[in-house]
Design a protein around this motif. Structure first.
Motif, short mmCIF file in Angstrom:
data_model
loop_
_atom_site.label_atom_id
_atom_site.label_comp_id
_atom_site.label_asym_id
_atom_site.label_seq_id
_atom_site.Cartn_x
_atom_site.Cartn_y
_atom_site.Cartn_z
N PRO A 373 47.52 41.94 50.23
CA PRO A 373 47.25 41.21 48.98
C PRO A 373 46.54 39.86 49.19
CG PRO A 373 49.46 42.13 48.95
CD PRO A 373 48.94 42.33 50.34
N ILE A 374 46.75 39.21 50.35
CA ILE A 374 46.13 37.89 50.59
C ILE A 374 44.61 37.99 50.50
CG2 ILE A 374 46.00 35.93 52.18
CD1 ILE A 374 48.78 36.52 51.03
N ALA A 375 44.08 39.20 50.65
CA ALA A 375 42.63 39.40 50.55
C ALA A 375 42.11 39.03 49.16
CB ALA A 375 42.28 40.84 50.87
N LEU A 376 43.00 38.95 48.16
CA LEU A 376 42.59 38.53 46.82
C LEU A 376 42.08 37.09 46.83
CD1 LEU A 376 45.51 40.17 44.82
CD2 LEU A 376 43.07 40.69 44.51
N LEU A 377 42.53 36.27 47.78
CA LEU A 377 41.98 34.93 47.96
C LEU A 377 40.85 34.92 48.98
CD1 LEU A 377 45.13 32.57 47.98
CD2 LEU A 377 43.41 32.82 46.19
N ASN A 403 44.43 44.50 40.66
CA ASN A 403 45.47 44.10 41.62
C ASN A 403 45.96 42.68 41.44
OD1 ASN A 403 45.89 46.29 43.96
ND2 ASN A 403 43.75 46.37 43.29
N ARG A 404 45.54 42.03 40.34
CA ARG A 404 45.97 40.64 40.13
C ARG A 404 47.49 40.52 40.04
NH1 ARG A 404 42.18 39.05 35.11
NH2 ARG A 404 43.09 41.05 34.50
N HIS A 405 48.14 41.58 39.61
CA HIS A 405 49.60 41.51 39.47
C HIS A 405 50.30 41.31 40.81
CE1 HIS A 405 48.89 45.73 40.58
NE2 HIS A 405 50.12 45.74 41.05
N ARG A 406 49.58 41.54 41.90
CA ARG A 406 50.17 41.34 43.23
C ARG A 406 50.32 39.86 43.58
NH1 ARG A 406 50.44 46.39 45.10
NH2 ARG A 406 48.86 47.87 44.34
N ILE A 407 49.67 38.99 42.81
CA ILE A 407 49.83 37.55 43.03
C ILE A 407 51.11 37.12 42.31
CG2 ILE A 407 48.75 35.28 42.80
CD1 ILE A 407 46.06 36.64 42.71
N ASP A 408 52.22 37.27 43.00
CA ASP A 408 53.53 36.95 42.42
C ASP A 408 54.17 35.80 43.20
OD1 ASP A 408 54.14 38.15 44.82
OD2 ASP A 408 54.95 39.98 43.92
N ASN A 409 55.43 35.55 42.98
CA ASN A 409 56.11 34.44 43.65
C ASN A 409 56.08 34.59 45.16
OD1 ASN A 409 56.69 33.04 41.31
ND2 ASN A 409 58.67 34.07 41.01
N ALA A 410 56.26 35.82 45.62
CA ALA A 410 56.23 36.06 47.07
C ALA A 410 54.84 35.75 47.63
CB ALA A 410 56.63 37.50 47.37
N PHE A 411 53.81 36.15 46.89
CA PHE A 411 52.44 35.87 47.31
C PHE A 411 52.21 34.35 47.39
CE2 PHE A 411 48.01 34.98 46.65
CZ PHE A 411 47.28 36.04 47.15
N ARG A 412 52.65 33.64 46.36
CA ARG A 412 52.42 32.19 46.31
C ARG A 412 53.21 31.46 47.38
NH1 ARG A 412 54.00 33.38 40.92
NH2 ARG A 412 52.20 34.13 39.74
N CYS A 439 38.44 31.74 38.55
CA CYS A 439 38.85 31.63 37.15
C CYS A 439 38.39 32.84 36.36
CB CYS A 439 38.29 30.34 36.55
SG CYS A 439 38.82 30.02 34.86
N ARG A 440 37.13 33.25 36.56
CA ARG A 440 36.56 34.34 35.78
C ARG A 440 37.29 35.66 36.04
NH1 ARG A 440 31.51 33.34 36.84
NH2 ARG A 440 31.01 34.95 38.35
N TYR A 441 37.71 35.88 37.28
CA TYR A 441 38.37 37.14 37.61
C TYR A 441 39.88 37.07 37.41
CZ TYR A 441 33.89 37.96 39.95
OH TYR A 441 32.54 38.09 40.23
N GLY A 442 40.40 35.92 36.91
CA GLY A 442 41.81 35.80 36.60
C GLY A 442 42.69 35.47 37.79
N VAL A 443 42.11 35.21 38.96
CA VAL A 443 42.89 34.93 40.16
C VAL A 443 43.46 33.51 40.13
CG1 VAL A 443 42.74 34.63 42.67
CG2 VAL A 443 41.66 36.61 41.57
N LEU A 444 42.70 32.55 39.63
CA LEU A 444 43.17 31.17 39.60
C LEU A 444 44.40 31.03 38.71
CD1 LEU A 444 42.54 28.35 40.69
CD2 LEU A 444 41.14 27.95 38.65
N ALA A 445 44.37 31.65 37.53
CA ALA A 445 45.52 31.58 36.62
C ALA A 445 46.72 32.32 37.19
CB ALA A 445 45.14 32.15 35.26
N ALA A 446 46.46 33.34 38.01
CA ALA A 446 47.57 34.07 38.63
C ALA A 446 48.19 33.25 39.76
CB ALA A 446 47.08 35.41 39.16
N TYR A 447 47.34 32.55 40.52
CA TYR A 447 47.84 31.78 41.66
C TYR A 447 48.50 30.46 41.21
CZ TYR A 447 48.11 29.73 46.30
OH TYR A 447 48.57 29.17 47.47
N ILE A 448 47.95 29.84 40.17
CA ILE A 448 48.55 28.63 39.60
C ILE A 448 48.97 28.98 38.18
CG2 ILE A 448 48.22 26.18 39.12
CD1 ILE A 448 45.90 26.16 41.07
#
Length: 895
Positions: A373-377, A403-412, A439-448
């Motif tokens: 999942p870290i590959a999302l960053l 796969n944005r849902h994989r950015i959860d508490n454990a990921f962070r 931001c456009r792909y929704g990763v920033l809002a998932a990570y923060i």
């Protein structure tokens, strides 16, 4: 998605009443006009009734189209009978059977060239008849050859012809046209796709390249209806697809993506329907005039921290953001299929997880994000380090979204993720694009997660022209430009300061968090500082660095407010601000954050004046910090320095020092305290060079070190001089940024105004300056009873912001005066009205700080009694407050 209440059991619209759909029309066209007009009117009312009942908008736009079909067929028969030499076709949105209540009705009349002359007269009567009955038609009359020629040279014409739908008349002519303009004859799918993507880029640029304007165009802005149509046009040309769902069959869309596309289109159609109804005409702009009403109609209510209109607009912005993402992904898929013919070249390995293909980044396997999942960053860091990559392949974008849902508490909490995010911030290049893509792909809002709250969030005012997330991205872009040498000429001081910043990632973090708590209730600066502190601590920053970031977030507004609301020529103001800052490094960070923030809030409101104010505050504070907080500069020492420097400057031009001293003895110390040596010298020279018989003296200096145009008036003091001057400048379209008003011991007014033109630039045209000078001389020499009213009307946008007039007072003991702060709605002639109140109440104005924040005025006036003592009498202050409130609220256009 909240689109307002719709009854679940409603599936189809009820039919129009029988008498309204009857094809019976009077025998003569002239006599038929009232019947057709009545039919169209009742049809529209019926449409509105169906809408209010909750009938799906997809059915209503078709029903409107069907009604127009019936009317046009009858009108055609009435004027042309069953002629075999012509055909009537619907084109554009009407061709797609997507008619809103006030949409243009675009038609194509195909004619046989042999019958051109005999059809001219009846066709002319037909078009006139259509306008007479109330149909706003956009029509073209063409032969098949005309269609071919026009379509070859204009892709817009080709697009209209693609959507043509025969209504009546010759089937043969219509079939000939369709065959002659097919992709096997002209505009093959490759050239059509290339032309339409270029057309979209031009359209986006025309509308500000952003979907997040205060009053967006729901049709033309990025993510608007035109982008959905763009997808349909390309699909139709390449696949001969009639519906968007056929893209699912061709594996270009998933079912969920198709639902998102259709759902977004449905919401925009409903908004557009309501706009047309409210405006009573075609209107595609979400103007302030309609936003509050639409929010109510769509079922939103004011909350504790969010207005109904802000909730409604956030729904809109999030919808167009999603449509924008889908547009990007689909166009990239089309590019591969249409331009590259799916021959996208061999993969070039980057690491185990990623490879490049035809200049785009892609995963090596569809399971990469599931397995690691870290590959999302990592995606975004690779794009930073490999600038040769043009972007992310559409298939990988889809995988990121899935796969944005994989950015959860454990990921962070994963050290690898935290380290990688900080690497992205520390990377010397590509930060702006990386964060924008995240931001456009929704990763920033998932990570923060706190960032998710500000996605699409608007603030219902005229100051913030972008949504909070878009504003944040713009701020980061501005910060980044301060560190790039090729942009040094834009803001030389910012670039010089930027090179001294020890850790740029701390500045970027402060920018990322500075507005993250907007809309949560409470002070967003304090709440955001807490969020920033926690984030920094979790990401391994030292306590010192974490505190710096949190402090920057908490204080991100203080420098701008100090520059615009306080008298920064006062050494005590500088000393107080320097004590708050504490050290030069913090000042450097805060200065860059402040400039970047102001420019990203409203680029049109950023001007040379604000730039100069912040520079002046920065330099003054830096000198105070280097001098030492325990060694402040005394006011008398500063005045002595300014007098000496001014005298040297005046002497260069041959002025007699004795004359200067004689003149200056009549001036109060405020003249030297609140003006720079350059201003003192220039004003002194002008007074000494002018014969007293030529008073009033009005001179204009086009561009000053303070970033504005200086208008200097030296005149015998008289009633309403300030009101008359400000009214004149206002009437001439000049924005007053600063006013310094004083009276000498011998009764002469020494008034200085810093102004900018309407576009935020100094006035430097000689003819314009002379016009201003001559008009001022004429107005300030008029009889005291002459009118000083400003005739300009209140700007349309301002009428939608009910801002209460508030007046408060505070002592300015060191300078022996009183500070009056006025908050009210901006309007023409405001300063003239305030000046008139001062005159009637026996108040002397010493100085003014003029600040307009969107539609809200936040002005500060430094005032005294007529004998130049502070106003301490509570009754006098209450009377002044009441007079100003009554005068301004009585003419408040939003009251």
């Amino acid at each position: 998605m909240n689109s307002g209440a719709q009854p679940a059991d409603i599936a189809t619209p009820s039919p129009l009443p029988r008498e309204e759909t009857s094809g019976v029309a009077p025998q003569t066209p002239l006599a038929a006009i009232p019947a057709f007009k009545a039919r169209l009117g009742s049809g529209k009312e019926h449409l509105y009734h169906q809408y209010d009942l909750g009938i799906p908008i997809t059915l209503l736009v078709q029903e409107r189209s069907q009604l127009i079909d019936e009317v046009l067929r009858e009108v055609w028969t009435l004027h042309l009978g069953d002629t075999p030499d012509a055909a009537l076709a619907a084109v554009g949105g009407y061709g797609r059977q997507e008619l809103q209540p006030a949409s243009d009705i675009d038609i194509l009349i195909l004619i046989d060239p042999k019958a051109d002359s005999e059809l001219a007269e009846p066709l002319g009567r037909l078009v006139t008849f259509l306008w007479d009955i109330g149909l706003e038609v956009g029509h073209s009359v063409r032969t098949v050859e005309d269609c071919i020629r026009e379509a070859r040279s204009d892709v817009t014409v080709m697009t209209n012809l693609m959507e043509a739908r025969r209504l009546c008349g010759s089937e043969s002519l219509f079939r000939q046209m369709r065959e002659a303009t097919g992709p096997d004859r002209i505009w093959d799918s490759e050239s059509f796709f290339a032309a339409k993507t270029q057309e979209q880029r031009r359209r986006w640029q025309k509308y500000g390249d952003s979907a997040y304007n205060l009053e967006p165009n729901i049709k033309e802005n990025p993510g608007g209806l035109r982008d959905i149509q763009m997808i349909g046009w390309v699909a139709k040309r390449h696949f001969d697809a009639e519906t968007l769902h056929e893209l699912v069959d061709h594996d270009f869309l998933t079912e969920s993506e198709h639902q998102a596309l259709v759902g977004g289109q449905t919401l925009l159609w409903r908004i557009r329907f309501s706009l047309h109804r409210l405006a009573g005409r075609r209107e595609d702009r979400l103007l302030f005039d309609y936003q509050r009403t639409l929010a109510q109609q769509f079922g939103f209510h004011d909350g504790e921290n969010n207005l109904a209109v802000e909730q409604f607009m956030q729904q809109y912005y999030r919808t167009v953001q999603e449509l924008n993402r889908l547009n990007e992904m689909l166009l990239q898929l089309f590019r591969e299929a249409i331009l590259l013919h799916d021959e996208i070249g061999p993969p070039v390995p980057i690491n185990k997880r990623f490879q490049s293909r035809s200049g785009y980044l892609e995963v090596t396997s569809p399971s990469v994000f599931r397995r690691y999942p870290i590959a999302l960053l990592e995606v975004f860091h690779i794009l930073q380090t490999r600038p040769e990559l043009e972007g992310v392949r559409a298939s990988t974008i889809r995988l990121i979204r899935e796969n944005r849902h994989r950015i959860d508490n454990a990921f962070r909490a994963d050290l690898r993720a935290r380290s990688l995010f900080m690497e992205i911030l520390r990377e010397p290049s590509g930060l702006t694009h990386a964060i924008r893509r995240m931001c456009r792909y929704g990763v920033l809002a998932a990570y923060i997660p706190a960032f998710a709250n500000i996605v699409g969030r608007m603030q219902y005012d005229l100051l913030h022209v972008y949504t909070v997330d878009e504003h944040t991205l713009m701020l980061l872009r501005n910060l980044r430009r301060f560190t790039i040498p090729k942009h040094d000429e834009e803001f030389p001081l910012c670039s010089a300061v930027g090179r001294r910043i020890p850790k740029l990632e701390l500045l970027y973090l402060a920018g990322l968090f500075h507005d993250i708590a907007k809309g949560r209730g409470g002070d967003h600066s304090i709440l955001g500082a807490r969020d920033a502190w926690g984030f920094c601590q979790r990401h391994g920053l030292s306590e010192f660095d974490s505190r710096l970031v949190a402090w920057l977030v908490e204080q991100h507004l203080v420098m701008s407010m100090t520059a615009q609301r306080k008298d920064i020529s006062d050494p005590e103001v500088i000393q107080e601000f320097a004590a708050l800052i504490g050290d030069p490094t913090r000042l450097d960070y805060l200065y860059l954050l402040t400039v970047a923030d102001a420019r990203a809030t409203n680029p049109q409101r950023w001007n040379s004046w604000l730039d100069a104010l912040l520079r002046e505050l920065y330099h003054g504070t830096r000198r105070a910090l280097l001098r030492g907080l325990d060694n402040p500069q005394a006011q008398s020492e500063l005045i002595d320095q300014k007098r000496a420097e001014s005298l040297r400057m005046v002497a260069r031009y041959g002025a007699d020092p004795g004359d200067c001293d004689t003149l200056w003895r009549k001036f109060s110390l405020d003249f030297f305290l609140h003006n720079s040596p350059d201003e003192i010298a220039w004003q002194t020279r002008r007074i000494l060079d002018t014969d007293p018989t030529q008073y009033p003296l009005v001179v204009i200096r086009p561009v000053t070190a303070r970033g504005g145009t200086e208008i200097f008036i030296y005149s015998r003091d008289r009633a309403n001089l300030f009101a008359r001057t400000t009214a004149t400048l206002d009437q001439m379209g000049l924005n007053i940024m600063d006013a310094r008003v004083m009276t000498t011991d011998d009764g002469m007014a020494v008034n200085s105004y810093q102004v900018l033109d309407q576009d935020g630039t100094p006035v430097d045209d000689p003819e314009r300056m002379e016009e201003v000078r001559a008009t001022l001389v004429a107005r300030i020499t008029e009889p005291a009873h002459a009118s000083i009213k400003v005739a300009r009307s209140v700007p349309r946008r301002h009428r939608h912001f009910p801002i209460e007039t508030r007046v408060c007072f505070s002592p300015d003991e060191p300078n022996h005066r009183t500070i009056m702060r006025l908050t009210t709605l901006d309007r023409p002639g405001l300063l003239a009205e305030v000046g008139a109140v001062f005159q009637s109440c026996g108040i002397r104005l010493q100085n003014a700080k003029i600040a307009t924040v969107g539609a809200e005025v936040d002005d500060v006036f430094f005032i005294t009694t007529e004998d130049e003592t502070p106003i301490t009498c509570e009754r006098a202050l209450a009377c002044l407050r009441r007079e100003i409130h009554d005068r301004l609220e009585g003419q408040n256009p939003s009251a």
